[in-house]
Design a protein around this motif. Structure first.
Motif, PDB file in Angstrom:
ATOM      1  N   ALA A 178       6.026  -0.757  -8.326  1.00 40.90           N
ATOM      2  CA  ALA A 178       4.740  -0.297  -7.784  1.00 40.90           C
ATOM      3  C   ALA A 178       4.112   0.722  -8.735  1.00 40.90           C
ATOM      4  O   ALA A 178       2.896   0.719  -8.964  1.00 40.90           O
ATOM      5  CB  ALA A 178       4.943   0.322  -6.396  1.00 40.90           C
ATOM      6  N   ARG A 179       4.939   1.592  -9.293  1.00 40.13           N
ATOM      7  CA  ARG A 179       4.420   2.629 -10.199  1.00 40.13           C
ATOM      8  C   ARG A 179       3.951   2.020 -11.516  1.00 40.13           C
ATOM      9  O   ARG A 179       2.944   2.442 -12.084  1.00 40.13           O
ATOM     10  CB  ARG A 179       5.503   3.687 -10.435  1.00 40.13           C
TER      11      ARG A 179
ATOM     12  N   ASN B 252      -2.894  -0.850 -13.871  1.00 39.27           N
ATOM     13  CA  ASN B 252      -4.236  -1.011 -13.294  1.00 39.27           C
ATOM     14  C   ASN B 252      -5.215   0.068 -13.767  1.00 39.27           C
ATOM     15  O   ASN B 252      -6.434  -0.111 -13.658  1.00 39.27           O
ATOM     16  CB  ASN B 252      -4.156  -1.025 -11.761  1.00 39.27           C
ATOM     17  N   ALA B 253      -4.674   1.180 -14.282  1.00 43.82           N
ATOM     18  CA  ALA B 253      -5.555   2.255 -14.772  1.00 43.82           C
ATOM     19  C   ALA B 253      -5.823   2.128 -16.273  1.00 43.82           C
ATOM     20  O   ALA B 253      -6.532   2.960 -16.839  1.00 43.82           O
ATOM     21  CB  ALA B 253      -4.908   3.607 -14.469  1.00 43.82           C
TER      22      ALA B 253
ATOM     23  N   GLU C  53       2.812  -1.037 -11.826  1.00 45.86           N
ATOM     24  CA  GLU C  53       1.546  -1.706 -11.475  1.00 45.86           C
ATOM     25  C   GLU C  53       0.385  -0.705 -11.493  1.00 45.86           C
ATOM     26  O   GLU C  53      -0.680  -0.980 -12.050  1.00 45.86           O
ATOM     27  CB  GLU C  53       1.621  -2.322 -10.069  1.00 45.86           C
ATOM     28  N   ALA C  54       0.594   0.446 -10.842  1.00 43.11           N
ATOM     29  CA  ALA C  54      -0.486   1.445 -10.755  1.00 43.11           C
ATOM     30  C   ALA C  54      -0.878   1.914 -12.151  1.00 43.11           C
ATOM     31  O   ALA C  54      -2.066   2.087 -12.452  1.00 43.11           O
ATOM     32  CB  ALA C  54      -0.032   2.623  -9.898  1.00 43.11           C
ATOM     33  N   HIS C  55       0.114   2.091 -13.011  1.00 48.84           N
ATOM     34  CA  HIS C  55      -0.166   2.519 -14.388  1.00 48.84           C
ATOM     35  C   HIS C  55      -0.997   1.456 -15.104  1.00 48.84           C
ATOM     36  O   HIS C  55      -2.006   1.779 -15.746  1.00 48.84           O
ATOM     37  CB  HIS C  55       1.159   2.772 -15.114  1.00 48.84           C
TER      38      HIS C  55
ATOM     39  N   ASP D 248       0.818  -1.217   0.000  1.00 49.11           N
ATOM     40  CA  ASP D 248       0.000   0.000   0.000  1.00 49.11           C
ATOM     41  C   ASP D 248       0.850   1.265   0.000  1.00 49.11           C
ATOM     42  O   ASP D 248       0.390   2.332  -0.396  1.00 49.11           O
ATOM     43  CB  ASP D 248      -0.913   0.017   1.231  1.00 49.11           C
TER      44      ASP D 248
END
Ligand code: NAP
Length: 304
Positions: A133-134, A140-141, A136-138, A121
């Motif tokens: 992590a970054r 997921n969007a 992954e976030a990209h 988190d």
């Protein structure tokens, strides 16, 4: 079997993760296209000999990545990271984002991205973990069916030179009674093959992957058994951690639970019944590297 006769495009196919994925996907019957930097390298030649279609390019070459994605069903995405000494954390982020964006643009049906089990988190403060992590976030969007795998620490790392095996000791991050999950690189491809086989089940999911849970003491016991002579286990000494911020930070992350791993091994065994224990790995795939790390080819005495 396959959802499509179209190929899967594998990045890093001449490396550990990509190589494991190629092997498992070929076994599962997928046509494979590999994105390689050097068409003439021995590893590229071995891929070609195994029936893999090779496309030459680098992560910086957007046009070549786009061309390589033409007519492709799925993409396995993994990037080099800064501890390898060749790319920066920003490079890794840029490469991972580019592969994901181009996958959307190319209409790829299923993107599988390999991250790390340290992603959580909050950021870790370590560049090569937070870059993932970054990415992954990209991903997921994005409007794409994607699966993120989060590998545990590779078993292969433990038998690299420098952890003391040649001096009858082994120093690692874990305290003797502290648990850490490990992953045999050969298992990565088997998990990824199961994921590509079931896009409806795994699309949109993030899956921690590991092969075994060990403690420091268990590592010492398996190494002792495999070497046929005592190997003493201890966490890295404080004086080493005091002078090595990289090891110190990784050790702290393990203590915080960020690198310990939470993979569900029972569920993973259903996806890959051949899941490696550390003991079975060192008797097979890890055997040669372990012998080299011991510093003598005659030391092997493991009885499987
Ligand atoms: N969980 C763990 O314990 C653990 C351990 C180590 C690494 N990792 C992570 O795993 C990732 C690396 O995967 P790996 O260990 O499979 O890598 P690896 O074995 O070092 O292989 C790297 C692959 O990337 C390719 N490559 C490198 N630079 C490239 C570029 N500019 N353009 C195109 N391809 C390029 C290499 O091709 P060439 O054959 O041309 O060099 C090779 O196929 C890193 O993000 C790292 O943080 C995790």
């Amino acid at each position: 079997m396959t959802a499509s006769r179209k190929p899967v495009l594998v990045f890093g196919a001449t490396g550990r993760q990509g190589g494991s994925v190629v092997t498992a996907l070929l076994t599962a019957g997928w046509p494979i296209r590999a994105f390689v930097r050097d068409l003439t390298s021995p590893k590229s030649q071995a891929l070609r000999d195994a029936g893999v279609d090779l496309v030459q390019g680098t992560f910086d070459d957007t046009d070549m990545i786009r061309a390589a994605m033409e007519g492709v069903h799925g993409v396995f995405s993994v990037q080099p990271s800064s501890p390898g000494g060749v790319v920066s954390d920003e490079d890794e982020l840029r490469f991972g984002v580019a592969v994901a964006d181009l996958s959307v643009e190319s209409g790829i049906k299923h993107l599988v991205y390999s991250s790390t089990n340290a992603v959580g988190d909050t950021l870790t403060g370590m560049g090569h973990l937070d870059s993932k992590a970054r990415i992954e976030a990209h991903i997921n969007a994005l409007p794409i069916t994607a699966t993120i795998v989060r590998p545990a620490s590779f078993m292969e790392l433990l038998v690299m030179p420098g952890f003391g095996l040649n001096e009858a000791r082994f120093n690692f991050f874990a305290k003797p009674n502290q648990s850490i999950q490990l992953l045999a690189v050969e298992d990565i491809g088997k998990f990824v093959a199961a994921i590509f086989a079931q896009p409806a089940r795994f699309g949109g999911k993030t899956l921690e992957i590991a092969s075994d849970t060990v403690t420091g003491a268990h590592l010492g016991a398996v190494f002792t058994e495999a070497a046929g002579r005592p190997i003493t286990y201890a966490r890295f000494p404080d004086e080493v951690l005091a002078t090595n911020p990289f090891l110190r930070k990784l050790t702290d992350l393990l203590d915080e639970g960020r690198l310990a791993g939470n993979a569900d091994l029972d569920a993973l065994r259903k996806l890959n019944p051949e899941l490696r224990s550390f003991r079975s790995w060192i008797a097979a795939s890890g055997r040669e590297a372990f012998r080299a790390a011991l510093g003598t080819a005659d030391a092997w005495a493991y009885k499987a």
